[in-house]
Design an enzyme around this catalytic site. Structure first.
Site, PDB file in Angstrom:
ATOM      1  N   SER A 143       0.874  -1.183   0.000  1.00 37.56           N
ATOM      2  CA  SER A 143       0.000   0.000   0.000  1.00 37.56           C
ATOM      3  C   SER A 143       0.906   1.225   0.000  1.00 37.56           C
ATOM      4  O   SER A 143       2.097   1.109   0.347  1.00 37.56           O
ATOM      5  CB  SER A 143      -0.841  -0.004   1.287  1.00 37.56           C
ATOM      6  OG  SER A 143      -1.449   1.250   1.516  1.00 37.56           O
ATOM      7  N   TYR A 157      -1.872  -1.281  10.477  1.00 33.62           N
ATOM      8  CA  TYR A 157      -1.992  -1.451   9.018  1.00 33.62           C
ATOM      9  C   TYR A 157      -0.722  -1.015   8.288  1.00 33.62           C
ATOM     10  O   TYR A 157      -0.143  -1.787   7.512  1.00 33.62           O
ATOM     11  CB  TYR A 157      -3.221  -0.683   8.514  1.00 33.62           C
ATOM     12  CG  TYR A 157      -3.503  -0.885   7.038  1.00 33.62           C
ATOM     13  CD1 TYR A 157      -4.117  -2.048   6.587  1.00 33.62           C
ATOM     14  CD2 TYR A 157      -3.152   0.080   6.087  1.00 33.62           C
ATOM     15  CE1 TYR A 157      -4.373  -2.246   5.236  1.00 33.62           C
ATOM     16  CE2 TYR A 157      -3.408  -0.109   4.738  1.00 33.62           C
ATOM     17  CZ  TYR A 157      -4.024  -1.271   4.318  1.00 33.62           C
ATOM     18  OH  TYR A 157      -4.275  -1.466   2.978  1.00 33.62           O
ATOM     19  N   SER A 160       2.205  -3.242   8.886  1.00 31.08           N
ATOM     20  CA  SER A 160       2.067  -4.525   8.169  1.00 31.08           C
ATOM     21  C   SER A 160       2.447  -4.353   6.698  1.00 31.08           C
ATOM     22  O   SER A 160       3.082  -5.225   6.100  1.00 31.08           O
ATOM     23  CB  SER A 160       0.640  -5.079   8.292  1.00 31.08           C
ATOM     24  OG  SER A 160      -0.281  -4.348   7.475  1.00 31.08           O
ATOM     25  N   LYS A 161       2.090  -3.208   6.107  1.00 32.57           N
ATOM     26  CA  LYS A 161       2.363  -2.993   4.680  1.00 32.57           C
ATOM     27  C   LYS A 161       3.826  -2.622   4.430  1.00 32.57           C
ATOM     28  O   LYS A 161       4.385  -2.971   3.392  1.00 32.57           O
ATOM     29  CB  LYS A 161       1.410  -1.929   4.120  1.00 32.57           C
ATOM     30  CG  LYS A 161      -0.070  -2.344   4.159  1.00 32.57           C
ATOM     31  CD  LYS A 161      -0.331  -3.585   3.322  1.00 32.57           C
ATOM     32  CE  LYS A 161      -1.801  -3.938   3.208  1.00 32.57           C
ATOM     33  NZ  LYS A 161      -2.035  -5.154   2.402  1.00 32.57           N
ATOM     34  N   ILE A 190      -8.150   3.319  -3.388  1.00 39.04           N
ATOM     35  CA  ILE A 190      -8.874   2.571  -4.423  1.00 39.04           C
ATOM     36  C   ILE A 190     -10.297   2.286  -3.925  1.00 39.04           C
ATOM     37  O   ILE A 190     -10.479   1.863  -2.783  1.00 39.04           O
ATOM     38  CB  ILE A 190      -8.165   1.224  -4.734  1.00 39.04           C
ATOM     39  CG1 ILE A 190      -6.663   1.418  -4.977  1.00 39.04           C
ATOM     40  CG2 ILE A 190      -8.846   0.527  -5.919  1.00 39.04           C
ATOM     41  CD1 ILE A 190      -6.282   2.284  -6.158  1.00 39.04           C
TER      42      ILE A 190
HETATM   43  P1  NAD Z   1     -11.568  -5.974   0.105  1.00 37.56           P
HETATM   44  O1  NAD Z   1     -11.989  -5.985   1.532  1.00 37.56           O
HETATM   45  O2  NAD Z   1     -12.528  -5.589  -0.953  1.00 37.56           O
HETATM   46  O3  NAD Z   1     -10.930  -7.388  -0.280  1.00 37.56           O
HETATM   47  C1  NAD Z   1     -10.080  -8.081   0.591  1.00 37.56           C
HETATM   48  C2  NAD Z   1     -10.320  -9.561   0.434  1.00 37.56           C
HETATM   49  O4  NAD Z   1      -9.407 -10.265   1.282  1.00 37.56           O
HETATM   50  C3  NAD Z   1     -11.735  -9.976   0.874  1.00 37.56           C
HETATM   51  O5  NAD Z   1     -12.351 -10.765  -0.133  1.00 37.56           O
HETATM   52  C4  NAD Z   1     -11.500 -10.783   2.136  1.00 37.56           C
HETATM   53  O6  NAD Z   1     -12.437 -11.814   2.350  1.00 37.56           O
HETATM   54  C5  NAD Z   1     -10.104 -11.337   1.880  1.00 37.56           C
HETATM   55  N1  NAD Z   1      -9.464 -11.744   3.120  1.00 37.56           N
HETATM   56  C6  NAD Z   1      -9.382 -11.065   4.287  1.00 37.56           C
HETATM   57  N2  NAD Z   1      -8.752 -11.801   5.209  1.00 37.56           N
HETATM   58  C7  NAD Z   1      -8.422 -12.970   4.610  1.00 37.56           C
HETATM   59  C8  NAD Z   1      -7.751 -14.134   5.049  1.00 37.56           C
HETATM   60  N3  NAD Z   1      -7.303 -14.280   6.311  1.00 37.56           N
HETATM   61  N4  NAD Z   1      -7.558 -15.141   4.168  1.00 37.56           N
HETATM   62  C9  NAD Z   1      -8.013 -15.035   2.901  1.00 37.56           C
HETATM   63  N5  NAD Z   1      -8.679 -13.972   2.433  1.00 37.56           N
HETATM   64  C10 NAD Z   1      -8.867 -12.946   3.289  1.00 37.56           C
HETATM   65  O7  NAD Z   1     -10.286  -5.017   0.071  1.00 37.56           O
HETATM   66  P2  NAD Z   1      -9.441  -4.375  -1.114  1.00 37.56           P
HETATM   67  O8  NAD Z   1      -9.550  -2.921  -0.965  1.00 37.56           O
HETATM   68  O9  NAD Z   1      -9.708  -5.042  -2.394  1.00 37.56           O
HETATM   69  O10 NAD Z   1      -7.995  -4.765  -0.592  1.00 37.56           O
HETATM   70  C11 NAD Z   1      -7.207  -5.794  -1.181  1.00 37.56           C
HETATM   71  C12 NAD Z   1      -5.780  -5.583  -0.737  1.00 37.56           C
HETATM   72  O11 NAD Z   1      -5.337  -4.308  -1.209  1.00 37.56           O
HETATM   73  C13 NAD Z   1      -5.592  -5.551   0.766  1.00 37.56           C
HETATM   74  O12 NAD Z   1      -4.388  -6.215   1.094  1.00 37.56           O
HETATM   75  C14 NAD Z   1      -5.489  -4.087   1.099  1.00 37.56           C
HETATM   76  O13 NAD Z   1      -4.768  -3.839   2.265  1.00 37.56           O
HETATM   77  C15 NAD Z   1      -4.789  -3.571  -0.132  1.00 37.56           C
HETATM   78  N6  NAD Z   1      -4.952  -2.147  -0.404  1.00 37.56           N
HETATM   79  C16 NAD Z   1      -6.182  -1.600  -0.611  1.00 37.56           C
HETATM   80  C17 NAD Z   1      -6.301  -0.237  -0.867  1.00 37.56           C
HETATM   81  C18 NAD Z   1      -7.626   0.441  -1.104  1.00 37.56           C
HETATM   82  O14 NAD Z   1      -7.668   1.679  -1.133  1.00 37.56           O
HETATM   83  N7  NAD Z   1      -8.703  -0.291  -1.289  1.00 37.56           N
HETATM   84  C19 NAD Z   1      -5.148   0.558  -0.907  1.00 37.56           C
HETATM   85  C20 NAD Z   1      -3.915  -0.033  -0.695  1.00 37.56           C
HETATM   86  C21 NAD Z   1      -3.815  -1.396  -0.455  1.00 37.56           C
END
Ligand code: NAD
Length: 253
Positions: A143, A157, A160-161, A190
């Site tokens: 992230s 968070y 972790s990242k 996002i």
């Molecule tokens: P989201 O919540 O839409 O999707 C996350 C998915 O991970 C979900 O389907 C959830 O069930 C699954 N998940 C959670 N814990 C789990 C586990 N222990 N085992 C297996 N699956 C598990 O979130 P997103 O926004 O699509 O995020 C996806 C990744 O991108 C994450 O790692 C998040 O930290 C990262 N991210 C997101 C953003 C953002 O703005 N959305 C920005 C930077 C990074």
């Protein structure tokens, strides 16, 4: 358009948001996709969306923070397809809102276990398979919060990242001579269900998020998925140990 015809791609977090978009992007380009998530309803949705595309998509339930579950996921994927060309470790959580003084140990452990230990566990078993077959490409989800500090009351968070970036770079060096590339993506804001949950009930947080992006809008999951696929592909054959910001200019500030 990049083609992944006949390639095997494993995507965790594939039941929602960026992971779902990545699994679908692979399917659109002809890959055999193994979509993994702890949320089986989400996986059903991903499969039904991907049905219309050329690639095949199968799903497996996994808890990315659990070693036995991760090992089982890899053995399901490899027994089905015999190899693993690409692995995208996207599953993640934000945890409960808290700062560093009011964060509970339980919340800290949960976030670190899914976001950091989970990526390591997935890589551990993916790499064993990739070493056996002699090639592979891994993309881990970090992230912008893994590149710069955030004052966002999501205490575990960011750490972790940052950990995912460190893990990616160190592992990339360990396996650079073994035809295995390992990179990370670092998205900005996002619009996904995770983001919706974060800004829900707070127009100020939504405005703050948009204002923080030089490009002046949220990104969409497909914009991250495209970068993940590029890093996996042979087009990125000289790229390893890279943490790529996909952030509308956030870390350029
Ligand atoms: P989201 O919540 O839409 O999707 C996350 C998915 O991970 C979900 O389907 C959830 O069930 C699954 N998940 C959670 N814990 C789990 C586990 N222990 N085992 C297996 N699956 C598990 O979130 P997103 O926004 O699509 O995020 C996806 C990744 O991108 C994450 O790692 C998040 O930290 C990262 N991210 C997101 C953003 C953002 O703005 N959305 C920005 C930077 C990074």
């Amino acid at each position: 358009m990049m083609s992944f015809y006949d390639k095997v791609a494993l995507v965790t977090g594939a039941g929602s948001g960026i992971g779902q978009a990545t699994a679908i992007a692979f399917a659109k380009r002809g890959a055999n996709v193994v979509a993994a998530d702890v949320d089986t309803d989400g996986l059903k949705m991903t499969k039904s969306i991907a049905q219309e595309y050329d690639g095949s998509i199968s799903s497996v339930r996994v808890d990315a923070a659990n070693s036995a579950s991760v090992e089982e996921m890899i053995s399901t994927a490899t027994s089905q397809f015999g190899r693993l060309d690409y692995a995208c470790n996207i599953a993640g959580i934000t945890g409960t809102e808290c700062g560093f003084t009011d964060c509970t140990e339980e919340n800290w452990d949960k976030v670190i276990n899914v976001n950091l230990k989970g990526v390591w566990l997935c890589m551990k078993y993916q790499l064993r398979q990739m070493l056996k077959q002699g090639h592979g490409s891994i993309v881990n989800m970090s992230s912008v919060a893994g590149l710069v500090g955030m004052n966002d009351r999501l205490a575990p968070y960011g750490p972790s990242k940052f950990g995912v970036v460190g893990l990616t770079k160190s592992a990339a060096l360990e396996f650079a001579r073994q035809n295995i590339r390992i990179n990370a993506v670092c998205p900005g804001e996002i619009m996904t269900p995770m983001q919706e949950a974060y800004i829900k009930n707070s127009p100020e947080l939504e405005t703050k998020a948009i204002d923080s992006e030089p490009i002046g809008r949220f990104g969409i999951p497909d914009e991250v998925a495209e970068a993940v696929l590029w890093l996996c592909s042979d087009a990125a054959s000289f790229v390893t140990g890279h943490a790529m910001a996909i952030d509308g200019g956030y870390v350029a500030q």
